[in-house]
Motif scaffolding. Structure first.
Motif, short mmCIF file in Angstrom:
data_model
loop_
_atom_site.label_atom_id
_atom_site.label_comp_id
_atom_site.label_asym_id
_atom_site.label_seq_id
_atom_site.Cartn_x
_atom_site.Cartn_y
_atom_site.Cartn_z
N CYS A 33 15.30 16.58 -19.03
CA CYS A 33 16.06 16.34 -17.94
C CYS A 33 16.93 14.94 -18.28
O CYS A 33 17.90 14.71 -17.82
CB CYS A 33 15.31 16.34 -16.49
SG CYS A 33 15.04 17.90 -15.99
N ARG A 34 16.22 14.12 -18.69
CA ARG A 34 16.84 12.72 -18.76
C ARG A 34 17.73 12.87 -19.91
O ARG A 34 18.76 11.99 -20.07
CB ARG A 34 15.64 11.77 -19.20
CG ARG A 34 14.97 10.98 -18.20
CD ARG A 34 14.08 9.88 -18.74
NE ARG A 34 13.03 9.84 -17.90
CZ ARG A 34 11.81 10.24 -18.33
NH1 ARG A 34 11.41 10.66 -19.42
NH2 ARG A 34 10.56 10.19 -17.31
N THR A 35 17.60 13.60 -20.97
CA THR A 35 18.54 13.71 -22.08
C THR A 35 19.96 14.65 -21.84
O THR A 35 20.85 14.39 -22.63
CB THR A 35 17.69 14.42 -23.07
OG1 THR A 35 17.46 15.55 -23.01
CG2 THR A 35 16.60 13.82 -23.69
N GLU A 36 19.96 15.20 -20.60
CA GLU A 36 21.24 15.84 -20.21
C GLU A 36 22.21 15.06 -19.75
O GLU A 36 22.06 13.99 -18.95
CB GLU A 36 20.45 16.87 -18.73
CG GLU A 36 21.81 17.47 -18.57
CD GLU A 36 22.38 18.61 -19.54
OE1 GLU A 36 23.43 18.70 -19.62
OE2 GLU A 36 21.64 19.30 -20.08
N GLN A 37 23.26 15.05 -20.32
CA GLN A 37 24.73 14.20 -20.35
C GLN A 37 25.43 14.57 -18.78
O GLN A 37 25.79 13.72 -18.24
CB GLN A 37 25.41 14.37 -21.38
CG GLN A 37 24.77 13.77 -22.64
CD GLN A 37 24.29 12.36 -22.79
OE1 GLN A 37 25.22 11.67 -22.01
NE2 GLN A 37 23.29 12.19 -23.22
N ASN A 38 25.27 15.94 -18.44
CA ASN A 38 25.99 16.04 -17.51
C ASN A 38 25.40 15.78 -16.07
O ASN A 38 24.16 16.21 -15.98
CB ASN A 38 26.40 17.78 -17.58
CG ASN A 38 27.17 18.06 -16.34
OD1 ASN A 38 27.04 17.68 -15.22
ND2 ASN A 38 28.08 19.05 -16.69
#
Length: 159
Positions: A33-38
């Motif tokens: 989840c932390r790596t999600e940009q949106n």
């Protein structure tokens, strides 16, 4: 020796316990989840983790997702910049009335009820009843012209 055997057995049981496995998967899910940009997708990802771990759905997750996508403060001052799904690039109409501003700029009323005012200097030969077009230019500019002529006049909509 018996203490060493019981300690190693306890360590093996802890390593294979579902709690430890759940914590490691939780950590990997949080990292995903932390790596999600949106921002919206990231919020939904965190809500799904919360739902899976707590066993009950997150309260008002749909309402929070809607608030994240379009908060009222985010559009303050940008209402005029809203882009239509399929913008029209050129509009054809007939001139129904021509008048002049105090600065001698043309004010053109079209048959569809739109009123356009000349923006800037220049002359443009125009008569009532002529078919004209208004096309979209760069940076929010609009230009009035006639078919068969390469002259245009920069205009701005009054109403």
């Amino acid at each position: 020796m018996k203490i060493l055997l019981s300690a190693s057995t306890l360590l093996i049981l802890l390593c294979s316990s579902p709690l430890l496995h759940a914590q490691s998967t939780l950590a990997s899910q949080l990292e995903q989840c932390r790596t999600e940009q949106n921002a919206l997708k990231r919020l939904v990802c965190y809500d799904e983790i919360n739902t899976r771990t707590a066993g009950s759905p997150a309260p008002h997750a749909a309402e929070r997702a809607r608030a994240v996508t379009n908060p009222p403060e985010d559009n303050f001052g940008k209402e005029h910049r809203q882009v239509a799904a399929d913008p029209v690039d050129q509009l054809y109409a007939t001139v129904s009335d021509i008048s002049f501003s105090p600065r001698k700029e043309l004010i053109i009323t079209l048959d569809n009820g739109q009123i356009w005012r000349q923006n800037g200097s220049g002359q443009f030969p125009l008569q009532t009843g002529e078919r004209i077009y208004i096309k979209r230019g760069l940076l929010g500019a609009f230009y009035l012209g006639k078919d068969g002529s390469n002259r245009t006049l920069k205009v701005v909509r009054s109403n």
